[in-house]
Design a protein around this motif. Structure first.
Motif, PDB file in Angstrom:
ATOM      1  N   LEU A 192      64.939 104.541-111.074  1.00  0.00           N
ATOM      2  CA  LEU A 192      65.155 103.352-111.897  1.00  0.00           C
ATOM      3  C   LEU A 192      64.337 102.210-111.300  1.00  0.00           C
ATOM      4  N   PRO A 193      63.363 101.664-112.034  1.00  0.00           N
ATOM      5  CA  PRO A 193      62.555 100.567-111.469  1.00  0.00           C
ATOM      6  C   PRO A 193      63.449  99.398-111.057  1.00  0.00           C
ATOM      7  N   LEU A 194      63.214  98.879-109.866  1.00  0.00           N
ATOM      8  CA  LEU A 194      64.031  97.775-109.351  1.00  0.00           C
ATOM      9  C   LEU A 194      63.893  96.532-110.223  1.00  0.00           C
ATOM     10  N   LYS A 195      62.726  96.382-110.863  1.00  0.00           N
ATOM     11  CA  LYS A 195      62.494  95.220-111.729  1.00  0.00           C
ATOM     12  C   LYS A 195      63.346  95.259-112.995  1.00  0.00           C
ATOM     13  N   ASP A 196      63.913  96.424-113.321  1.00  0.00           N
ATOM     14  CA  ASP A 196      64.749  96.545-114.514  1.00  0.00           C
ATOM     15  C   ASP A 196      66.239  96.406-114.213  1.00  0.00           C
ATOM     16  N   THR A 197      66.579  96.125-112.975  1.00  0.00           N
ATOM     17  CA  THR A 197      67.989  95.970-112.613  1.00  0.00           C
ATOM     18  C   THR A 197      68.452  94.545-112.920  1.00  0.00           C
ATOM     19  N   PRO A 198      69.751  94.334-113.109  1.00  0.00           N
ATOM     20  CA  PRO A 198      70.253  92.988-113.427  1.00  0.00           C
ATOM     21  C   PRO A 198      69.946  91.958-112.343  1.00  0.00           C
ATOM     22  N   LEU A 199      69.862  92.409-111.107  1.00  0.00           N
ATOM     23  CA  LEU A 199      69.632  91.485-109.991  1.00  0.00           C
ATOM     24  C   LEU A 199      68.221  90.896-110.018  1.00  0.00           C
ATOM     25  N   ALA A 200      67.260  91.637-110.588  1.00  0.00           N
ATOM     26  CA  ALA A 200      65.878  91.141-110.660  1.00  0.00           C
ATOM     27  C   ALA A 200      65.807  89.858-111.476  1.00  0.00           C
ATOM     28  N   ALA A 201      66.595  89.790-112.549  1.00  0.00           N
ATOM     29  CA  ALA A 201      66.595  88.585-113.397  1.00  0.00           C
ATOM     30  C   ALA A 201      67.112  87.373-112.624  1.00  0.00           C
ATOM     31  N   LEU A 202      68.110  87.579-111.769  1.00  0.00           N
ATOM     32  CA  LEU A 202      68.668  86.480-110.972  1.00  0.00           C
ATOM     33  C   LEU A 202      67.630  85.914-110.013  1.00  0.00           C
ATOM     34  N   PHE A 203      66.909  86.783-109.320  1.00  0.00           N
ATOM     35  CA  PHE A 203      65.912  86.304-108.360  1.00  0.00           C
ATOM     36  C   PHE A 203      64.697  85.690-109.060  1.00  0.00           C
ATOM     37  N   LYS A 216      54.315  79.674-104.984  1.00  0.00           N
ATOM     38  CA  LYS A 216      53.659  80.363-106.103  1.00  0.00           C
ATOM     39  C   LYS A 216      53.027  81.674-105.625  1.00  0.00           C
ATOM     40  N   SER A 217      52.342  81.623-104.468  1.00  0.00           N
ATOM     41  CA  SER A 217      51.728  82.833-103.907  1.00  0.00           C
ATOM     42  C   SER A 217      52.790  83.853-103.536  1.00  0.00           C
ATOM     43  N   LEU A 218      53.871  83.361-102.936  1.00  0.00           N
ATOM     44  CA  LEU A 218      54.966  84.253-102.558  1.00  0.00           C
ATOM     45  C   LEU A 218      55.562  84.937-103.779  1.00  0.00           C
ATOM     46  N   HIS A 219      55.726  84.166-104.866  1.00  0.00           N
ATOM     47  CA  HIS A 219      56.281  84.725-106.100  1.00  0.00           C
ATOM     48  C   HIS A 219      55.411  85.871-106.611  1.00  0.00           C
ATOM     49  N   ARG A 220      54.113  85.694-106.509  1.00  0.00           N
ATOM     50  CA  ARG A 220      53.183  86.723-106.990  1.00  0.00           C
ATOM     51  C   ARG A 220      53.285  87.988-106.136  1.00  0.00           C
ATOM     52  N   ILE A 221      53.338  87.795-104.825  1.00  0.00           N
ATOM     53  CA  ILE A 221      53.492  88.938-103.911  1.00  0.00           C
ATOM     54  C   ILE A 221      54.809  89.657-104.191  1.00  0.00           C
ATOM     55  N   TYR A 222      55.855  88.864-104.388  1.00  0.00           N
ATOM     56  CA  TYR A 222      57.181  89.433-104.666  1.00  0.00           C
ATOM     57  C   TYR A 222      57.149  90.289-105.938  1.00  0.00           C
ATOM     58  N   LYS A 223      56.537  89.772-107.007  1.00  0.00           N
ATOM     59  CA  LYS A 223      56.512  90.512-108.282  1.00  0.00           C
ATOM     60  C   LYS A 223      55.713  91.811-108.149  1.00  0.00           C
ATOM     61  N   ASP A 224      54.598  91.755-107.425  1.00  0.00           N
ATOM     62  CA  ASP A 224      53.797  92.968-107.243  1.00  0.00           C
ATOM     63  C   ASP A 224      54.548  93.997-106.409  1.00  0.00           C
ATOM     64  N   SER A 225      55.247  93.531-105.380  1.00  0.00           N
ATOM     65  CA  SER A 225      56.020  94.449-104.531  1.00  0.00           C
ATOM     66  C   SER A 225      57.191  95.034-105.314  1.00  0.00           C
ATOM     67  N   LEU A 226      57.827  94.184-106.123  1.00  0.00           N
ATOM     68  CA  LEU A 226      58.977  94.613-106.916  1.00  0.00           C
ATOM     69  C   LEU A 226      58.592  95.722-107.895  1.00  0.00           C
ATOM     70  N   ALA A 227      57.374  95.617-108.457  1.00  0.00           N
ATOM     71  CA  ALA A 227      56.922  96.592-109.462  1.00  0.00           C
ATOM     72  C   ALA A 227      56.795  97.998-108.894  1.00  0.00           C
ATOM     73  N   THR A 228      56.633  98.101-107.579  1.00  0.00           N
ATOM     74  CA  THR A 228      56.443  99.428-106.968  1.00  0.00           C
ATOM     75  C   THR A 228      57.744 100.007-106.413  1.00  0.00           C
ATOM     76  N   GLU A 229      58.811  99.202-106.409  1.00  0.00           N
ATOM     77  CA  GLU A 229      60.084  99.656-105.845  1.00  0.00           C
ATOM     78  C   GLU A 229      60.968 100.294-106.923  1.00  0.00           C
ATOM     79  N   SER A 230      61.713 101.306-106.533  1.00  0.00           N
ATOM     80  CA  SER A 230      62.639 101.923-107.485  1.00  0.00           C
ATOM     81  C   SER A 230      63.862 102.474-106.750  1.00  0.00           C
ATOM     82  N   LEU A 231      64.924 102.663-107.499  1.00  0.00           N
ATOM     83  CA  LEU A 231      66.149 103.266-106.949  1.00  0.00           C
ATOM     84  C   LEU A 231      66.150 104.738-107.318  1.00  0.00           C
TER      85      LEU A 231
END
Length: 902
Positions: free
Chosen positions: A331-342, A473-488
């Motif tokens: 399950l992609p981590l970006k699709d979890t409810p917690l991703a929307a909060l962050f 802003k740079s951190l946000h971009r790094i976070y989104k790219d890292s998040l896209a590769t993580e999954s449960l």
């Protein structure tokens, strides 16, 4: 049906001198390795030491002796190289660097995997750039010089980057392959194992070099999974790579290519193709197909999802008969409810002001993880925000409204962090604060929190070590790219129950029943997307993969799945919404045209059955309890607005006045029409209340005019609370309120030139009894009349309206329509006020009407009946007759509250 792995293992075990304990099996994926181990367990009848089973990645890592790093780590390390080799005046911030460096590192990866000579390659590429864009420019500008210098400097970037990584014993994937191809000879000499290579297809040059060396030195054997039908068809892309190896590898030149290939594909198969609109349609059809498969066959069944967006709808659609499902795609981590909060937190941190818009704050407070921690405290804080009408809030305001527990939880994320490290530390603290007290009760939610905590720690370690990131802003971009590769990862048995996976996870695996979804062009195959600085012709020149080779990879995987399968179900989306949607894949067309006669697919187009929905108007019967509630309302006094609400829609009257259901209190961002009306009414009440039973003079009105600004501001503060009125639409509405009152007072001044005006009552509460012989209880009507005055001895009953009212709205010819047609609601209301005034005062005649601030030029709009605007006892008797009919209808238990069509 025997699977490819089972056939391969049987062939090997039949050999007399085959020693499993001195064998290393190498397969394309770890999942395939698990299947191999399971087959070995079933076929080996005595106790032995287990052979080594490795995925390609593990094998390459073992040969190279380097530690793999991911894309984000690669970019951080490459930035060090960039700063080292680039003059300080020419260096770009990490934010800009990050945009182009991802593509360049991807190209480095491809170049290394295919063992390209870097110096020659990049020299060629820089000359292409020179010829394409800048060769004719004379003289060359600084922009052109810098551009060409960048391309000329790329070989230096590559060499330094490579040296830095190898010195640290690290490598990105491509570099690991290049190093492994250089070390394979040394590795083989030190290792006395036999290497069995199983189920490969598209090999990069490094893999080809490694595998050929193993084969030529007699240190192993390779088993290809293909079918004679594809291999013998020189045009079929499913065998593109295998034919190339057969023609070009010296090992196969000696053996004249591949021999004894199976012919499974031409056996009888049941192939069904379904064209279905939307993802949800595919999920439902998949469930329908599964319901037809016997339970004992489910372990031999696989669902292949080409679009990960189908995972959730499918899991919610599975039939009840399916007890076990093994999900390998994660399950992609970006699709979890917690991703929307962050995501909300990152957006708040990047706001240019210290004020927060209320909606993201409400979203945070309403998020399930926050609600779990704060409970009712969160609801109370939201209620305060709504009641105070706080459209914009500061951190101090939020915390001042909060309890100690709320402050502790929210403080880390509400403080504006200038430095990325500080924000990451705050997010780690916030994630820890959200933990459930009993994790066993909420295992999935705890897993979400753990993965996000791990992700923030990983990024924090990177940032603290390398520190190229200076902005949120740079951190946000790094976070989104890292998040896209993580999954449960889901847990389950890969050998038991229904198998659910992505296309690449099917490598080397075989199933009797397969269901392949989203077989649309642009999804399978993916199409001509390219993220590279290397032009197409240069890729062809150096043998790098283009979209043609990538399409061939998917072609192989698709047709390999069909080889041994008996029942094949292929689904595609027919809905023409969005790019590439609605067009079936070329693979389907190929199946329809080129399949063997006994395998020709049967195509169906399915549409969901949508039953006609006839909307029935609701009816609420009047129970004894409802009648009792109505009696209490009658005792208190029906207001004119309550009675007109019944005329408009009896069901609304029932909800608002019987059940007492009110609209949920919300933050009013833009001043609503009723708020404007309240401000205007309250301002005029404050102006005119001191003049009850007095005559108004010109000087009185002039004083009122001077106080318009201060009084309107005060009323907005009282009614609109702390919401801003100094900008946007609210500023316009604020100016409208002042203009309404100013225009009204000007109208009054003009009337004073010709008439005298005396105020009798302002916003006084009235109540009068309505005698109804049919009812054995008292009935009252009551309400507040805006203004009662005398103009030259003539009594006027006035109702203010900030909306537009026309003269025709107050004219009535047929009294029956007064209580049945909402069009005459305004006439009904003024007659109610007239009835109450006449009852409390012994008047014989008067005028009752409306002053419309949107139609102020029309002046006072009186109620008119039979061309007369005079209200007397005769008129009120007619009105009372209709009013009694209406009240009797309300109390009639045989007449339900019936919804009216809008």
């Amino acid at each position: 049906m025997k699977t490819f792995i089972e056939e391969t293992v049987e062939k090997l075990l039949e050999r007399k001198n085959f020693d499993l304990t001195k064998t290393t099996f190498i397969l394309p994926s770890k999942r395939a390795g698990s299947y191999l181990k399971n087959v070995l367990k079933s076929n080996v009848k005595k106790s032995i030491f287990s052979p080594e089973v490795l995925s390609t990645e593990e094998f390459i890592e073992k040969i190279s002796s380097l530690k793999p790093i991911d894309n984000t780590q690669s970019l951080f390390k490459f930035y060090n190289t960039y700063k080292k080799l680039t003059p300080k005046k020419d260096q770009e911030e990490f934010d800009i660097f990050y945009g182009w460096a991802q593509t360049l590192v991807y190209d480095f990866n491809e170049i290394d995997r295919y063992l390209i000579d870097v110096n020659h390659f990049f020299s060629y590429l820089s000359r292409i750039q020179d010829i394409n864009h800048w060769a004719l420019s004379n003289p060359q500008t600084d922009l052109i010089k810098n551009y060409l210098a960048f391309w000329n400097n790329i070989p230096n970037y590559y060499r330094d980057f490579k040296e830095q990584l190898i010195e640290d014993q690290e490598a990105y994937q491509g570099l690991m392959y290049r190093v492994a191809s250089e070390k394979i000879e040394e590795y083989i000499q030190k290792n006395n194992h036999q290497f069995i290579l199983i189920g490969f297809n598209a090999l990069n040059n490094a893999e080809q070099q490694i595998f050929q060396y193993i084969l030529e030195k007699g240190k192993g054997e390779i088993f290809w999974d293909t079918d004679a039908y594809f291999y013998n068809d020189k045009q079929h892309e499913a065998s593109l790579f295998l034919r190339n190896y057969a023609d070009n590898w010296s090992y196969y030149k000696q053996q004249n290519g591949f021999k004894n290939l199976p012919t499974y594909y031409t056996e009888d198969k049941n192939v069904q193709i379904y064209g279905i609109p939307k993802n949800i349609g595919q999920a439902k059809q998949t469930a329908q197909i599964l319901s037809t498969i016997p339970v004992e066959q489910l372990s031999k069944t696989a669902i292949i999802l080409n679009d990960e967006g189908l995972l959730n709808p499918l899991l919610n659609s599975l039939p009840q008969t399916i007890e076990k499902v093994n999900i390998t795609m994660g399950l992609p981590l970006k699709d979890t409810p917690l991703a929307a909060l962050f995501e909300i937190i990152f957006e708040l941190q990047q706001l240019p002001t210290e004020q927060y818009y209320y909606k993201p704050i409400i979203e945070i407070l309403n998020h399930p993880f926050v609600l779990n921690k704060l409970g009712e405290v969160s609801k109370e804080l939201q209620l305060q925000i709504h009641q105070e009408n706080l459209v914009y809030l500061t951190k101090e305001q939020i915390l001042s409204l909060s309890t100690q527990e709320t402050k502790k939880l929210l403080s880390p994320i509400l403080i504006k962090h200038e430095q990325p490290v500080a924000l990451l530390k705050a997010l780690v603290v916030f994630t820890q604060s959200l933990r459930y007290q009993n994790s066993t009760e909420k295992p999935l939610e705890t897993e979400y929190l753990y993965h996000f905590h791990k992700l923030f720690i990983k990024i924090l370690n990177l940032v603290e070590t390398n520190s190229p990131i200076t902005t949120i802003k740079s951190l946000h971009r790094i976070y989104k790219d890292s998040l896209a590769t993580e999954s449960l990862d889901f847990s389950g048995s890969p050998f038991d129950g229904l198998q659910l996976m992505g296309m690449l996870e099917t490598r080397v695996l075989d199933f009797e029943n397969i269901i392949i979804s989203s077989v649309n062009e642009g999804v399978l195959p993916a199409g001509k997307s390219s993220n590279s600085f290397i032009p197409f012709d240069l890729k062809k020149e150096y043998g790098l993969p283009t979209y043609k080779e990538k399409d061939a990879i998917y072609t192989y995987h698709f047709y390999r799945l069909l080889q041994r399968a008996k029942n094949i179900h292929i689904l595609y989306n027919t809905e023409p919404s969005g790019l590439n949607s609605g067009e079936k894949s070329r693979f389907i067309t190929q199946l329809e045209i080129e399949s063997p006669k006994n395998n020709r697919p049967n195509t169906q187009f399915l549409n969901p059955f949508v039953p006609p929905r006839k909307r029935e108007l609701k009816k609420i019967q009047k129970s004894p309890e409802v009648i009792e509630k109505l009696k209490k309302l009658a005792q208190h006094g029906f207001s004119p607005s309550a009675l007109t609400s019944y005329i408009r829609n009896p069901l609304d009257f029932y909800k608002n006045y019987v059940l007492n259901i009110k609209d949920t209190e919300e933050v009013e961002e833009t001043v609503a029409a009723n708020t404007l009306g309240t401000v205007v009414h309250d301002t005029l009440e404050k102006f005119y209340k001191p003049f009850e039973n007095k005559e108004i003079t010109k000087n009185d009105l002039l004083i009122m005019k001077k106080n318009i600004v201060s009084q309107v501001q005060l009323e907005f503060k009282n009614t609109y609370k702390q919401a801003p009125i100094n900008k946007g639409k609210n500023l316009i509405i604020y100016e409208i309120a002042k203009r309404y009152i100013s225009n009204f007072l000007n109208k009054e001044l003009a009337e004073l030139e010709q008439h005298t005006i005396s105020i009798k009552e302002v916003e006084n509460k009235l109540k009068c009894k309505i005698d109804i012989s049919e009812l054995d209880f008292d009935v009252f009507i009551g309400g507040k009349v805006d203004r009662v005055d005398y103009i030259d001895e003539k009594l006027r009953i006035i109702d203010y309206k900030t909306g537009k009212v026309e003269k025709s709205d107050l004219k009535i010819n047929d009294w029956n329509l007064l209580t049945t047609d909402y069009k005459y609601a305004k006439a009904f209301q003024v007659l109610c006020y007239a009835k109450m005034i006449f009852t409390s005062n012994n008047f014989t005649d008067a005028e009752a009407g409306i002053i419309s601030f949107k139609n102020l030029n029309a002046g006072f709009l009186p109620f008119i009946n039979e061309k007369s605007n005079n209200i007397n006892n005769e008129v009120l008797e007619k009105f009372e007759k209709e009013l009694i009919k209406l009240i009797l209808e309300i109390f009639n238990p045989e007449i339900p509250f019936e919804e009216k069509e809008v």
